[in-house]
Design a protein around this motif. Structure first.
Motif, PDB file in Angstrom:
ATOM      1  N   UNK A  52     -96.416  -6.587   2.618  1.00 47.71           N
ATOM      2  CA  UNK A  52     -95.880  -7.779   3.301  1.00 47.71           C
ATOM      3  C   UNK A  52     -95.764  -8.956   2.343  1.00 47.71           C
ATOM      4  N   UNK A  53     -96.544  -8.920   1.254  1.00 50.67           N
ATOM      5  CA  UNK A  53     -96.402  -9.953   0.228  1.00 50.67           C
ATOM      6  C   UNK A  53     -95.055  -9.810  -0.480  1.00 50.67           C
ATOM      7  N   UNK A  54     -94.599  -8.543  -0.613  1.00 50.93           N
ATOM      8  CA  UNK A  54     -93.310  -8.287  -1.278  1.00 50.93           C
ATOM      9  C   UNK A  54     -92.130  -8.541  -0.348  1.00 50.93           C
ATOM     10  N   UNK A  55     -92.201  -8.020   0.881  1.00 52.66           N
ATOM     11  CA  UNK A  55     -91.020  -8.119   1.753  1.00 52.66           C
ATOM     12  C   UNK A  55     -90.971  -9.402   2.597  1.00 52.66           C
ATOM     13  N   UNK A  56     -92.065 -10.189   2.561  1.00 52.80           N
ATOM     14  CA  UNK A  56     -92.131 -11.499   3.251  1.00 52.80           C
ATOM     15  C   UNK A  56     -91.922 -11.389   4.762  1.00 52.80           C
ATOM     16  N   UNK A  57     -92.171 -10.221   5.334  1.00 55.42           N
ATOM     17  CA  UNK A  57     -91.868  -9.995   6.749  1.00 55.42           C
ATOM     18  C   UNK A  57     -92.739 -10.849   7.664  1.00 55.42           C
ATOM     19  N   UNK A  58     -93.968 -11.159   7.228  1.00 51.18           N
ATOM     20  CA  UNK A  58     -94.852 -11.990   8.068  1.00 51.18           C
ATOM     21  C   UNK A  58     -94.344 -13.432   8.163  1.00 51.18           C
ATOM     22  N   UNK A  59     -93.458 -13.815   7.249  1.00 51.66           N
ATOM     23  CA  UNK A  59     -92.896 -15.167   7.280  1.00 51.66           C
ATOM     24  C   UNK A  59     -91.740 -15.270   8.286  1.00 51.66           C
ATOM     25  N   UNK A  60     -91.185 -14.098   8.677  1.00 51.47           N
ATOM     26  CA  UNK A  60     -89.978 -14.099   9.514  1.00 51.47           C
ATOM     27  C   UNK A  60     -90.271 -14.021  11.004  1.00 51.47           C
ATOM     28  N   UNK A  61     -91.379 -13.372  11.362  1.00 45.39           N
ATOM     29  CA  UNK A  61     -91.684 -13.157  12.779  1.00 45.39           C
ATOM     30  C   UNK A  61     -93.158 -13.483  13.046  1.00 45.39           C
ATOM     31  N   UNK A  62     -93.487 -13.902  14.279  1.00 45.07           N
ATOM     32  CA  UNK A  62     -94.912 -14.081  14.600  1.00 45.07           C
ATOM     33  C   UNK A  62     -95.623 -12.730  14.533  1.00 45.07           C
ATOM     34  N   UNK A  81    -101.052 -16.567   2.892  1.00 45.19           N
ATOM     35  CA  UNK A  81    -100.902 -17.552   3.955  1.00 45.19           C
ATOM     36  C   UNK A  81    -101.072 -18.964   3.393  1.00 45.19           C
ATOM     37  N   UNK A  82    -102.045 -19.122   2.513  1.00 42.73           N
ATOM     38  CA  UNK A  82    -102.319 -20.448   1.950  1.00 42.73           C
ATOM     39  C   UNK A  82    -101.138 -20.933   1.101  1.00 42.73           C
ATOM     40  N   UNK A  83    -100.504 -20.001   0.404  1.00 47.90           N
ATOM     41  CA  UNK A  83     -99.346 -20.361  -0.424  1.00 47.90           C
ATOM     42  C   UNK A  83     -98.143 -20.746   0.428  1.00 47.90           C
ATOM     43  N   UNK A  84     -98.031 -20.072   1.589  1.00 43.81           N
ATOM     44  CA  UNK A  84     -96.876 -20.334   2.451  1.00 43.81           C
ATOM     45  C   UNK A  84     -97.268 -20.054   3.906  1.00 43.81           C
ATOM     46  N   UNK A  85     -97.795 -21.066   4.623  1.00 38.86           N
ATOM     47  CA  UNK A  85     -98.260 -20.854   6.004  1.00 38.86           C
ATOM     48  C   UNK A  85     -97.162 -20.307   6.919  1.00 38.86           C
ATOM     49  N   UNK A  86     -97.561 -19.460   7.865  1.00 35.52           N
ATOM     50  CA  UNK A  86     -96.629 -18.835   8.811  1.00 35.52           C
ATOM     51  C   UNK A  86     -97.379 -18.487  10.091  1.00 35.52           C
ATOM     52  N   UNK A 132     -89.924  -2.118   1.160  1.00 31.51           N
ATOM     53  CA  UNK A 132     -88.522  -2.287   1.556  1.00 31.51           C
ATOM     54  C   UNK A 132     -88.235  -1.557   2.868  1.00 31.51           C
ATOM     55  N   UNK A 133     -88.774  -0.339   3.001  1.00 36.65           N
ATOM     56  CA  UNK A 133     -88.573   0.448   4.232  1.00 36.65           C
ATOM     57  C   UNK A 133     -89.121  -0.305   5.442  1.00 36.65           C
ATOM     58  N   UNK A 134     -90.309  -0.862   5.276  1.00 36.41           N
ATOM     59  CA  UNK A 134     -90.932  -1.620   6.367  1.00 36.41           C
ATOM     60  C   UNK A 134     -90.056  -2.814   6.752  1.00 36.41           C
ATOM     61  N   UNK A 135     -89.633  -3.567   5.745  1.00 34.15           N
ATOM     62  CA  UNK A 135     -88.809  -4.745   6.000  1.00 34.15           C
ATOM     63  C   UNK A 135     -87.519  -4.400   6.728  1.00 34.15           C
ATOM     64  N   UNK A 136     -86.837  -3.349   6.275  1.00 33.13           N
ATOM     65  CA  UNK A 136     -85.565  -2.940   6.897  1.00 33.13           C
ATOM     66  C   UNK A 136     -85.772  -2.522   8.349  1.00 33.13           C
ATOM     67  N   UNK A 155    -108.483 -10.830   1.866  1.00 31.78           N
ATOM     68  CA  UNK A 155    -108.293 -11.948   0.922  1.00 31.78           C
ATOM     69  C   UNK A 155    -106.832 -12.121   0.509  1.00 31.78           C
ATOM     70  N   UNK A 156    -106.117 -11.009   0.322  1.00 39.17           N
ATOM     71  CA  UNK A 156    -104.715 -11.068  -0.099  1.00 39.17           C
ATOM     72  C   UNK A 156    -103.846 -11.714   0.987  1.00 39.17           C
ATOM     73  N   UNK A 157    -104.090 -11.317   2.243  1.00 41.60           N
ATOM     74  CA  UNK A 157    -103.350 -11.901   3.374  1.00 41.60           C
ATOM     75  C   UNK A 157    -103.617 -13.408   3.436  1.00 41.60           C
ATOM     76  N   UNK A 158    -104.875 -13.799   3.265  1.00 41.78           N
ATOM     77  CA  UNK A 158    -105.242 -15.219   3.345  1.00 41.78           C
ATOM     78  C   UNK A 158    -104.651 -16.019   2.184  1.00 41.78           C
ATOM     79  N   UNK A 159    -104.633 -15.396   1.016  1.00 38.79           N
ATOM     80  CA  UNK A 159    -104.058 -16.060  -0.169  1.00 38.79           C
ATOM     81  C   UNK A 159    -102.567 -16.319   0.048  1.00 38.79           C
TER      82      UNK A 159
END
Length: 378
Positions: free
Chosen positions: A208-218, A234-239, A178-182, A228-232
């Motif tokens: 980043x899986x919890x706060x979804x921050x990689x989905x919001x910005x490049x 990404x596969x579920x929701x490309x960004x 949460x701190x990272x996301x904010x 593997x977790x990052x790739x998984x």
């Protein structure tokens, strides 16, 4: 009795990447060299006195005068100075996570780097050319102790575009995600430059899986960020996720090395594998050219003429710095027609050696913080 060439190997240990030593040696041995290896451990690669002791042992006890090593950066000039004055050929490999301030070329010392800081510098020129106004960094307490930030800042010197720096504490807080996301959201950046490795890349992948921050910005990242977790996720929701590096594991331009490695060891090569392989390739070429006159002077003469094809492009040493010069690339994470994740090369950063030369001749800052151990070895 056949007179087999003796080769000394100096290799560190890593708790974070426990296969580092094995991967390096596997890459080296993929060249099928007709030599005898003498292997010595150098701990976490931060103790120059220990390294020199091991070099003396190889040289005096085993008559070894060709040594391949995987090193860190701390006080390495003492090691280079010792081998140079004692007629030893040293082929050094490193990840390139530290900027080589005040490092003159030493006779008989040749450095093959993965070039992490060079990659970060080229990323900085790329982000500036894209006219980004606000870039936020995200990294771990451990990774921030190296020079990736200093390298990208050098590219930003004409136009500072960093808005904020987020560093995950050594012991993350309960609400770290949460701190990272904010923090990142508060800047609404054009892009995020993120670099994590090993255990900390694992922690970060959870955050980043919890706060979804990689989905919001490049996100622009170094290769050790990817797991593997990052790739998984990404596969579920490309960004938008981009890796800057001199090599990626499944780069379609480098399939020969990868295929050979997988056929031999039934595993994908790592960054440590490629460094070992390249140093073995250099050695193979030198031994072939000097088989009738194996001496330090003939080896140095031949290495000055070296230009051979390797997995990262032509392997040759810059005359001013005795370092390899490889181009760097921007890879975009993608899903191919078979629904597999792939890394598409979308930009090439031609490397003329400028970045290294600037710092090799620059005075070392009076106060240099950060860690002494070889990056990824602790």
């Amino acid at each position: 009795m056949e007179n087999t060439t003796k080769i000394g190997i100096l290799i560190p240990k890593s708790q974070q990447y426990p296969t580092l030593d094995k991967d390096f040696m596997r890459g080296l041995k993929l060249n099928n060299l007709n030599v005898k290896f003498f292997v010595e451990s150098i701990g976490i690669g931060a103790d120059e006195k220990m390294i020199i002791d091991k070099i003396q042992k190889l040289n005096f006890q085993e008559d070894v005068f060709i040594i391949i090593g995987f090193f860190g950066h701390y006080n390495m000039s003492e090691v280079y100075n010792y081998t140079s004055k004692n007629d030893i050929l040293l082929l050094a490999a490193d990840t390139g996570a530290a900027i080589p301030y005040e490092t003159a070329a030493y006779k008989g010392v040749y450095i093959n780097s993965f070039g992490l800081t060079e990659s970060c510098y080229h990323l900085g020129t790329y982000l500036t050319a894209k006219n980004y106004q606000k870039v936020v960094t995200s990294t771990s307490f451990y990774d921030s102790g190296y020079d990736m930030l200093a390298a990208i800042e050098y590219a930003f010197k004409e136009k500072p575009i960093f808005s904020g720096h987020y560093i995950t504490p050594f012991v993350p807080r309960e609400d770290e995600s949460e701190c990272m996301g904010k923090f990142i959201n508060s800047y609404e950046p054009d892009a995020v430059f993120a670099f994590y490795s090993g255990l900390y890349a694992g922690e970060n992948a959870d955050f980043v899986s919890q706060n979804k921050i990689t989905k919001k910005y490049p996100f622009y990242v170094t290769p050790f960020f990817i797991n593997d977790k990052i790739l998984e996720d990404y596969k579920n929701e490309p960004h938008d996720l981009y890796v800057v590096s001199s090599w990626m594991q499944n780069d379609s331009d480098n399939t020969n090395f990868t295929d050979d490695y997988k056929n031999r060891y039934s595993e994908d090569p790592t960054i440590f594998s490629i460094l070992g392989f390249e140093n073995g390739l250099i050695l193979e070429n030198l031994l072939l050219k000097t088989e009738n006159n194996l001496s330090i002077s003939s080896l140095i003469d031949q290495i000055g003429k070296l230009k051979i094809a390797g997995p990262r492009g032509n392997i040759e040493f810059d005359k001013d710095t005795n370092r390899t010069l490889f181009n760097h690339y921007m890879y975009e994470l993608n899903i191919d027609s078979s629904n597999d994740i792939c890394f598409n090369k979308i930009e090439t950063f031609v490397n003329d050696g400028h970045f290294i030369k600037v710092f090799a001749s620059a005075k070392k800052p009076e106060i240099v913080g950060g860690w002494h151990n070889a990056y990824l070895c602790h």
